[in-house]
Design a protein around this motif. Structure first.
Motif, PDB file in Angstrom:
ATOM      1  N   GLU A 137     -77.662 -61.276 -54.888  1.00 24.16           N
ATOM      2  CA  GLU A 137     -77.963 -60.094 -54.092  1.00 24.16           C
ATOM      3  C   GLU A 137     -78.899 -59.163 -54.833  1.00 24.16           C
ATOM      4  OE1 GLU A 137     -74.466 -58.283 -52.396  1.00 24.16           O
ATOM      5  OE2 GLU A 137     -73.531 -60.248 -52.234  1.00 24.16           O
ATOM      6  N   PRO A 162     -82.652 -54.205 -52.106  1.00 25.31           N
ATOM      7  CA  PRO A 162     -83.441 -54.242 -50.880  1.00 25.31           C
ATOM      8  C   PRO A 162     -84.937 -54.239 -51.206  1.00 25.31           C
ATOM      9  CG  PRO A 162     -82.380 -52.096 -51.185  1.00 25.31           C
ATOM     10  CD  PRO A 162     -81.858 -52.997 -52.254  1.00 25.31           C
ATOM     11  N   ARG A 192     -85.820 -50.297 -47.023  1.00 22.95           N
ATOM     12  CA  ARG A 192     -85.423 -50.761 -45.693  1.00 22.95           C
ATOM     13  C   ARG A 192     -85.040 -52.223 -45.732  1.00 22.95           C
ATOM     14  NH1 ARG A 192     -86.090 -49.118 -40.639  1.00 22.95           N
ATOM     15  NH2 ARG A 192     -86.771 -51.194 -40.057  1.00 22.95           N
ATOM     16  N   LEU A 193     -83.928 -52.548 -45.069  1.00 21.68           N
ATOM     17  CA  LEU A 193     -83.517 -53.942 -45.005  1.00 21.68           C
ATOM     18  C   LEU A 193     -84.273 -54.641 -43.885  1.00 21.68           C
ATOM     19  CD1 LEU A 193     -79.662 -53.613 -45.475  1.00 21.68           C
ATOM     20  CD2 LEU A 193     -81.411 -54.148 -47.179  1.00 21.68           C
ATOM     21  N   HIS A 198     -81.251 -60.167 -35.111  1.00 21.50           N
ATOM     22  CA  HIS A 198     -80.521 -59.032 -35.669  1.00 21.50           C
ATOM     23  C   HIS A 198     -79.802 -58.215 -34.586  1.00 21.50           C
ATOM     24  CE1 HIS A 198     -80.255 -54.875 -37.309  1.00 21.50           C
ATOM     25  NE2 HIS A 198     -79.847 -55.531 -38.371  1.00 21.50           N
ATOM     26  N   GLU A 206     -75.742 -56.376 -46.515  1.00 22.95           N
ATOM     27  CA  GLU A 206     -77.025 -56.600 -47.173  1.00 22.95           C
ATOM     28  C   GLU A 206     -76.965 -57.934 -47.910  1.00 22.95           C
ATOM     29  OE1 GLU A 206     -77.989 -56.206 -50.770  1.00 22.95           O
ATOM     30  OE2 GLU A 206     -80.020 -56.717 -50.153  1.00 22.95           O
ATOM     31  N   GLY A 218     -81.981 -58.524 -49.501  1.00 24.70           N
ATOM     32  CA  GLY A 218     -82.958 -57.669 -48.836  1.00 24.70           C
ATOM     33  C   GLY A 218     -82.907 -57.739 -47.322  1.00 24.70           C
ATOM     34  N   TRP A 219     -81.985 -58.522 -46.790  1.00 27.04           N
ATOM     35  CA  TRP A 219     -81.832 -58.660 -45.346  1.00 27.04           C
ATOM     36  C   TRP A 219     -80.512 -58.057 -44.890  1.00 27.04           C
ATOM     37  CZ3 TRP A 219     -85.411 -61.262 -42.183  1.00 27.04           C
ATOM     38  CH2 TRP A 219     -86.472 -61.861 -42.887  1.00 27.04           C
ATOM     39  N   GLU A 220     -80.474 -57.564 -43.659  1.00 25.04           N
ATOM     40  CA  GLU A 220     -79.200 -57.188 -43.058  1.00 25.04           C
ATOM     41  C   GLU A 220     -78.758 -58.362 -42.193  1.00 25.04           C
ATOM     42  OE1 GLU A 220     -77.500 -53.104 -41.733  1.00 25.04           O
ATOM     43  OE2 GLU A 220     -78.507 -53.983 -39.998  1.00 25.04           O
ATOM     44  N   HIS A 275     -83.375 -65.775 -42.400  1.00 22.68           N
ATOM     45  CA  HIS A 275     -83.702 -65.006 -43.602  1.00 22.68           C
ATOM     46  C   HIS A 275     -84.277 -65.906 -44.699  1.00 22.68           C
ATOM     47  CE1 HIS A 275     -79.810 -66.751 -44.259  1.00 22.68           C
ATOM     48  NE2 HIS A 275     -79.699 -66.296 -45.480  1.00 22.68           N
TER      49      HIS A 275
END
Lengths: 401, 126
Positions: free
Chosen positions: A3, A6, A11-12, A18, A30, A33-35, A62
């Motif tokens: 992990e 971000p 910003r993610l 999404h 998270e 860097g992705w939500e 992702h």
């Protein structure tokens, strides 16, 4: 799970699915860097079991997707990847690594070949930028390398019921030949999908599907309507861990002491690194050939090879206790420090307990002294210590599936 | 039976008529943790301080702790959780209780939230 922070600006990123995840009970976290959804309302255990028993549906957009086109593509991939792109037929895919000169993993990846001069490489989300640069710096002429991760979305459909569900939304007879690693272009709603028989769950019936970002939500919702259960990153991890599949940042990359893990510490390296004897040169070749030889010697009981592969990855299961294993825990053999848990959790056994709940058992992957891994006289009895000093008895097993 | 009070770490506590504090984790906490697969409870007779770790909770995803909302002596633990940790998910404010703490008559709940306050607190967490 790896992990890193971000992306710049804080910003993610979100995949094209999404909004669907948020609107359908996805618990967003998270990741690299992705939500992304770690689970939906059903929970990790139910999602794990749904995949094993019928079909799980995973958003894996992702991950990084790079396209290489042009007459120099095959030659470039033969130099920069450990598996041999020249042996890959159009319509097939194979496991491969981006190796460094020491035989450590820059990343592990899957390479799909569409034609003589057209390839798609799928890399880990956490290594997308680094992997792209790694390849770009090593290109010679005649190759167009592009990052297609945004334009081309990717989902996985895995489990015994997945083929029937996929057949219900695409033209009859259009799926790739029923052999692992085959792929085909398939029509869907007036456009094309690439459907590949690949996956990361250990399921024999498995698909990964590439579709234009504008088409993915329709495909996803139709597969979900056909009965495929949406599965988050939590069960994606427990499924791959139960199948003994490595994850970069855990079984590949660096170990808890900061030492680089040799690629051949993982059994899957045998499928992702080309055999010696071929004429072509590639990054990491000399080190990887030493590792392959050391692994063969270790398997024959020659402990002298442990200088090249001091520790290797092995699946373990806890005997008795219920406490889940966790990455980073120390593993002892007798009183000797023998390695670390690299990934750990608890998984459903497939049976129910007396109250009708899924019965759970702790499992993990360890990076352990290679001499212990290959001894035949005495299946190594291990003790796993957690950060609080609690101890679990465990043993190396052939697998946890 | 007294009403429930809540901590910012998502424990609940209730002072019974005999002055014993019953402690567990909230529905929000169990929901966030996901499937609980292992619980480590303290020993009866252990002295615990308010704010200190009183139990360990392991879900499929991760390990977390239950912090004591009051100080005192552990009077009882919910042994049923050893065999059925899932009770915490199924009934966090009932069958899924963790421990009873004898506060020695000093069961001060100062600084803990009422139910309304806790629900607003959780809502603000998003």
């Amino acid at each position: 799970m790896t992990e890193p922070g971000p992306p710049p600006g804080g910003r993610l990123r979100g995949t094209p699915l999404h909004d669907w995840h948020r609107a359908n009970g996805g618990r967003m976290v998270e990741f690299a860097g992705w939500e992304m959804p770690v689970q939906y309302r059903s929970g990790i255990v139910a999602e794990h079991l749904a995949t094993r028993r019928d079909a799980g549906l995973f958003d894996v957009s992702h991950m990084g997707r790079f396209r290489l086109r042009g007459p120099g593509s095959e030659a470039a991939l033969r130099r920069v990847l450990t598996n041999d792109a020249a042996t890959l037929a159009a319509g097939s895919a194979h496991y491969t690594f981006l190796a460094n000169d020491r035989g450590g993993a820059v990343d592990d990846a899957y390479l799909y070949r569409f034609g003589a001069d057209d390839f798609l490489l799928v890399v880990n989300a956490s290594n997308r930028a680094r992997g792209f640069e790694w390849i770009e710096e090593r290109l010679e002429g005649g190759v167009r390398l592009t990052d297609e991760s945004e334009a081309l979305a990717m989902i996985a459909l895995q489990g015994p019921g997945s083929e029937r569900k996929l057949e219900s939304v695409v033209p009859a007879g259009s799926l790739p030949e029923a052999r692992r690693n085959r792929h085909a272009t398939v029509r869907f709603e007036g456009g094309d999908l690439v459907v590949a028989r690949t996956g990361y769950t250990g399921e024999r019936v498995c698909f990964e599907i590439f579709a234009g970002a504008e088409r993915i939500e329709s495909l996803w919702t139709r597969l979900a309507a056909a009965g495929a259960a949406p599965v988050g990153l939590g069960a994606r991890d427990s499924l791959r861990l139960q199948a003994g599949l490595p994850l970069y940042g855990h079984e590949l990359g660096t170990d808890p002491e900061g030492m680089e893990i040799p690629i051949f510490a993982n059994g899957l390296a045998r499928f992702g690194v080309r055999r010696p004897g071929g004429g072509s040169e590639f990054v990491g070749r000399a080190a990887l050939e030493r590792q392959r030889e050391a692994l063969a010697r270790l398997a024959r009981g020659d402990a002298g090879a442990s200088a090249v592969l001091p520790r290797v990855v092995a699946p373990i299961a806890v005997s008795g206790g219920r406490r889940p294993l966790r990455a980073g825990q120390k593993v002892l053999h007798g009183d000797v420090h023998a390695g670390y848990v690299t990934s750990g959790t608890s998984v459903p056994t497939g049976r129910d307990d007396a109250a009708g709940r899924p019965e759970m058992r702790p499992i993990g992957l360890v990076l352990i002294d290679s001499a212990l891994r290959f001894r035949e006289d005495d299946p190594a009895r291990l003790r796993v210590l957690d950060a609080r000093g609690n101890e679990s008895d465990a043993a190396i097993v052939t697998g946890n599936l | 039976m007294g009403e429930l009070r809540y901590t910012e770490d998502h424990e609940w506590v209730r002072i019974e008529d005999d002055g014993i504090a019953v402690v567990g984790i909230t529905d929000y906490a169990q929901e966030q943790l996901g499937e609980i697969v292992f619980v480590e409870l303290p020993e009866v007779g252990d002295e615990i301080e308010r704010g200190a770790e009183a139990a360990v909770i392991e879900s499929v995803k991760a390990a977390s702790e239950l912090f004591a909302p009051v100080s005192g002596t552990v009077a009882a633990v919910n042994d049923a959780l050893n065999d059925e940790p899932a009770l915490v998910n199924e009934d966090p404010a009932g069958e899924g209780w963790f421990l009873r703490i004898d506060t020695g008559g000093d069961g001060s709940l100062d600084g803990l939230m009422t139910e309304d306050e806790y629900l607003r607190y959780v809502e603000d967490l998003g």
